[in-house]
Design an enzyme around this catalytic site. Structure first.
Site, PDB file in Angstrom:
ATOM      1  N   ALA A   1      -5.184   0.626  -7.133  1.00  0.00           N
ATOM      2  CA  ALA A   1      -5.610   0.213  -8.443  1.00  0.00           C
ATOM      3  C   ALA A   1      -7.054  -0.237  -8.618  1.00  0.00           C
ATOM      4  O   ALA A   1      -7.745   0.115  -9.468  1.00  0.00           O
ATOM      5  CB  ALA A   1      -4.789  -1.138  -8.745  1.00  0.00           C
TER       6      ALA A   1
ATOM      7  N   GLU B   1     -13.200  -7.003  -0.702  1.00  0.00           N
ATOM      8  CA  GLU B   1     -12.118  -6.889   0.265  1.00  0.00           C
ATOM      9  C   GLU B   1     -12.175  -7.962   1.000  1.00  0.00           C
ATOM     10  O   GLU B   1     -13.149  -8.168   1.987  1.00  0.00           O
ATOM     11  CB  GLU B   1     -12.274  -5.456   0.871  1.00  0.00           C
ATOM     12  CG  GLU B   1     -11.331  -5.065   1.817  1.00  0.00           C
ATOM     13  CD  GLU B   1      -9.734  -5.170   1.262  1.00  0.00           C
ATOM     14  OE1 GLU B   1      -9.631  -4.478   0.647  1.00  0.00           O
ATOM     15  OE2 GLU B   1      -9.069  -5.725   2.258  1.00  0.00           O
TER      16      GLU B   1
ATOM     17  N   ASN C   1      -2.756  -1.952   1.220  1.00  0.00           N
ATOM     18  CA  ASN C   1      -1.533  -1.622   1.625  1.00  0.00           C
ATOM     19  C   ASN C   1      -1.433   0.053   1.293  1.00  0.00           C
ATOM     20  O   ASN C   1      -0.634   0.874   1.716  1.00  0.00           O
ATOM     21  CB  ASN C   1      -0.218  -1.975   0.800  1.00  0.00           C
ATOM     22  CG  ASN C   1       0.394  -3.320   1.679  1.00  0.00           C
ATOM     23  OD1 ASN C   1       0.034  -3.517   2.906  1.00  0.00           O
ATOM     24  ND2 ASN C   1       0.775  -4.188   0.942  1.00  0.00           N
TER      25      ASN C   1
ATOM     26  N   GLY D   1       2.241   8.091  -0.098  1.00  0.00           N
ATOM     27  CA  GLY D   1       1.287   8.973  -0.876  1.00  0.00           C
ATOM     28  C   GLY D   1       1.945   9.772  -1.908  1.00  0.00           C
ATOM     29  O   GLY D   1       1.133  11.030  -2.060  1.00  0.00           O
TER      30      GLY D   1
ATOM     31  N   ARG E   1      16.528   1.719  -4.855  1.00  0.00           N
ATOM     32  CA  ARG E   1      16.352   1.000  -3.632  1.00  0.00           C
ATOM     33  C   ARG E   1      17.032  -0.410  -3.555  1.00  0.00           C
ATOM     34  O   ARG E   1      17.539  -0.587  -2.286  1.00  0.00           O
ATOM     35  CB  ARG E   1      15.007   0.508  -3.380  1.00  0.00           C
ATOM     36  CG  ARG E   1      14.115   1.958  -3.149  1.00  0.00           C
ATOM     37  CD  ARG E   1      12.492   1.502  -3.281  1.00  0.00           C
ATOM     38  NE  ARG E   1      11.952   2.647  -2.717  1.00  0.00           N
ATOM     39  CZ  ARG E   1      10.424   2.922  -3.011  1.00  0.00           C
ATOM     40  NH1 ARG E   1       9.811   1.919  -3.475  1.00  0.00           N
ATOM     41  NH2 ARG E   1       9.920   3.867  -2.444  1.00  0.00           N
TER      42      ARG E   1
ATOM     43  N   GLU F   1      -0.006  -3.892  -7.597  1.00  0.00           N
ATOM     44  CA  GLU F   1       1.098  -5.056  -7.295  1.00  0.00           C
ATOM     45  C   GLU F   1       0.993  -6.325  -7.526  1.00  0.00           C
ATOM     46  O   GLU F   1       1.938  -7.391  -7.584  1.00  0.00           O
ATOM     47  CB  GLU F   1       1.333  -4.767  -5.847  1.00  0.00           C
ATOM     48  CG  GLU F   1       2.750  -5.327  -5.268  1.00  0.00           C
ATOM     49  CD  GLU F   1       2.872  -5.102  -3.572  1.00  0.00           C
ATOM     50  OE1 GLU F   1       1.843  -4.338  -3.300  1.00  0.00           O
ATOM     51  OE2 GLU F   1       3.717  -5.707  -3.098  1.00  0.00           O
TER      52      GLU F   1
END
Lengths: 517, 517
Positions: free
Chosen positions: A53, A72, A80, A86, A341, A487
């Site tokens: 993102a 960072e 992650n 991918g 999931r 996320e």
């Protein structure tokens, strides 16, 4: 309200200043004001996080000629995302069209709502549907990400709509994206730099407080709370800040308050830096937290390996997509291997509970043809590390895992019948996709791997709108100068996301944040 | 960080002061400092909310000789509690013991975890188990609440463990509690007083900002956001503040962000004042929001009535506890009528969806004996208002609701057989309780009422510990001076609470907050 004297005002500002100087973590949510600090650096856009993102947002902002700093916390960039498999859901991608697969917004949203248990913000899902292909084409043509030229299936999707990167890892995206960012003189990636708080001018986010030369300490119970290292810097963000800091899967305290049963013995596949600090900072400036108690587990990970390991992608795509999953106590199937999931994790937990130590792990199997239908790296890495076993006969396979042979062989034979009939009467696994083919018992070898759920993804996070603006829980309107993607946001995919959807979410809303800021 | 001059500090404090003077809602979460304001009044304890939790907290604080102010936004005191049915789960209560029913903490927690979908904070459930009987005995002996002298069953509990108030309404508690509070010279109940924000001294809550002479306006899209009426007052709370402000079921914007499908056509049984304002104020001082996306629906409410109505308590206790619930399209049962609320709501939504306009509402039936086993008010009110219908034969009943007669009679006969065998092979309804008796077809009249889910209770809210202290999401420790109890808290009962558990929660943690502050 009583009026205050000049003296009162001065006294009050002293308290504020001394609290700041101490640098301690206050329990309350007071923010830093721009006139309390002197900025050390200045950019147009500050982006927190260097995963999918954040990187996508940076590229879009750079395209517009803006000066961009990416922050960072860790020593390596990519979060992650570099340990992601991918694959990316892309409705209406060129491969899907070439294969004659018809997609539609209705079908896409219906698929997502199912595992999202109807908690999805449909207006935002709709944005992903509309723009994922644009993000994919940009990654392919402009960034130079290399894709396998075919459309693949992914858990929970009723049709094939995902694309896969050649190197079978998220680093296949992050490496060329970061190369492009680093080559741009308007960009800087500041590693080992910890974002602490936003700096406000009235209701507007105008910068951040951060610490350079920060060393994340995974030995601490909470790095966010206890690690006071690094050199404080204030960075101005003229256009605003994009929060792309990821989830809080590795934040043991915070995740266990939201989901108490994740307190103890459940592992995570996330990197240790995935803590809640950035999310909490956003809540301090009014962000609205959605669905924090929905934490997705990965049903494919291996109990004999640490973290994500080497067999999860085999179990997901080779076995669960094309083969079957077996309860070793009974030799029988126990779920729709193509379900979402959450449904699969719940089913696996039940099977595991049949073991004396909660250790009756499902055995996921497939044949050589299923392996060949996938990226060869999906299987070769696990065979090499020993997390995936190879057998010449199904009998040998059964013996190795203490599966009762006769019921197991009957299960395989029944399943092959379902595939032929294109209908699974037991669990409703969709079997109409052309290359779903069961287990060809005449063509060894056969492959097997164990699975157990591990913490994968925080469905919850802060609320954004269609422009990736962060919404205030108090004004119900965007917080000026603050955008978010990936996320760290919540609500888009409801209580559970489908396979390959995290990347679509990160790429699309990262792109939108970079376009709009 | 750069040092600031005296001039800078003064400038900064001016900005703060002018923002305060405007009184507008900021998107960010800055708090009011005690040295910015002059307090108009002073008490030992300020309690926000006058329902079960707030009233119980007040009584305990008063017992300790403290000066207490209760703040109530609305024109009438008691919040949602006065429209509650008045039943309370009390493990090990005297009636339960007298009836020879053995309870245990393990069983209690196992029951709660089931509908709580394992998201409960078990340490807090354990506190409810330990202290509910003490709260009940206090209410009975000291406050003078009048109870029906028997133990009753309630949805989701595997044994009988609830007590019921004689008047079949929460007002049976609130009236004597408020009488006792009002008779105490150390107490004041301030109605039409809107709590806005906490006042902080460093990290400690030391008071509140509120508005007197406030008129809640239910015609506004958001009263919290738009209603600027009332006279601002600052109230000091020497020992601290207890937040007992209830849930946000009536907050259309906030609830729809957390649970998007509650956006449109689902009614609530809550009073219109049940908005999120107080919860948001707590988040501004660092409270940790848990499980906000878990909003419980009531499966018993009637689609032909507004709000909670007159038949819900009949459907719950007379029909669902002792009789059965029928799908009118098929004449068959479709759920365990004694399951937890979430399970039942999900089942009812499926049945409703069989109607052209989502209107195939279940018909809940029972016989005269079931009515007689319950408080007569449970049925008489609904028969009077027409929400419960009375029939001389089951055939007449079937005809009135367009239920196919033969399958329906077979369902009743089958169910009676299950009752006799003490086993429900279809849905696993527990049938071993002594007075579960099916439908005695030889003894008319028979009763019936429709049901549809309506929004009932916010499972989510702010985190507290065993002492009812509010926990900071940032320090992971209690926020000094801030306590909370009741529906404004979250986590205790996980994703879904069992019937009669809200009152136990309110009474126990209200009691503990009043003891500890």
């Amino acid at each position: 309200m009583e009026k205050m004297s000049r003296r009162d005002l001065l006294k009050m500002s002293m308290v504020g200043a001394s609290a700041l100087a101490l640098g301690s973590i206050n329990s309350n949510a007071d923010t830093i004001k721009s006139n309390e600090v002197k900025f050390d650096e200045e950019y147009d856009v500050v982006i927190i996080g260097t995963g999918f993102a954040g990187s996508m947002a940076a590229l879009q902002a750079l395209k517009r000629g803006l000066k961009v700093a990416l922050i960072e916390k860790m020593g390596r960039a990519g979060g992650n995302s570099v340990i992601n498999v991918g694959n990316m859901a892309v409705p209406n991608n060129a491969f899907q069209k070439a294969e004659g697969i018809k997609d539609s917004k209705e079908l896409f949203i219906a698929d997502c709502l199912k595992d999202g248990v109807n908690l999805n913000h449909v207006d935002l899902l709709s944005v992903i549907y509309d723009r994922a292909n644009e993000a994919f084409e940009y990654l392919k043509s402009t960034v130079g990400v290399e894709f396998v030229p075919k459309c693949i299936s992914a858990s929970g999707h009723s049709i094939k709509r995902a694309v896969q990167v050649k190197v079978a890892s998220g680093s296949g995206y992050i490496q060329p994206m970061h190369k492009m960012i680093e080559a741009n003189p308007n960009a800087i990636i500041k590693k080992r730099t910890k974002f602490d708080e936003f700096v406000m001018e009235g209701d507007r986010v105008v910068g951040i407080k951060c610490r350079e030369n920060y060393k994340f300490d995974s030995s601490l119970a909470s790095d966010d709370l206890e690690n006071t290292g690094g050199d404080v810097k204030y960075i101005k963000a003229k256009n605003g800040v994009i929060l792309a800091a990821g989830g809080f899967s590795s934040d043991k305290w915070f995740r266990a308050q939201q989901v108490p049963y994740l307190k103890t013995n459940i592992e995570t596949v996330s990197q240790p830096g995935a803590t809640a600090g950035a999310l909490l900072a956003a809540m301090d400036v009014g962000a609205n937290p959605l669905l924090l108690s929905w934490i997705q587990l990965n049903p494919y990970t291996n109990p004999t390996e640490k973290g994500f390991g080497t067999s999860a992608v085999f179990t997901n795509h080779c076995s669960n997509d094309y083969g079957l999953s077996i309860n070793p106590k009974t030799g029988k199937r126990f779920m729709n291997e193509h379900a979402g999931r959450k449904i699969k994790c719940d089913a696996i937990f039940k099977v595991m509970a049949e073991g004396a130590n909660n250790d009756n792990y499902p055995v996921n199997i497939c044949d050589q043809a299923a392996v060949d239908l996938n990226n060869p790296l999906y299987t070769s890495k696990g065979v090499e590390s020993g997390s995936i076993k190879k057998f010449n006969t199904l009998e040998e396979l059964a013996k190795a895992y203490n599966i009762p042979v006769e019921p197991f062989l009957k299960t395989v034979s029944d399943f092959n019948g379902y595939v032929k009939a294109e209908k699974d009467p037991e669990f409703g696994k969709p079997l109409k996709q052309a290359d779903v083919h069961g287990i060809d018992v005449s063509k060894p070898p056969f492959y097997a791997s164990l699975s157990t759920p591990k913490i994968l993804y925080c469905m919850g996070g802060i609320q954004i709108n269609e422009k990736a603006q962060v919404i205030s829980r108090k004004t119900q309107k965007p917080i000026a100068g603050l955008y978010a993607a990936g996320e760290v946001t919540g609500g888009i995919q409801g209580g559970g996301r489908l396979g390959t959807m995290s990347m679509s979410d990160c790429m699309v809303f990262g792109m939108i944040a970079g376009e709009n800021i």
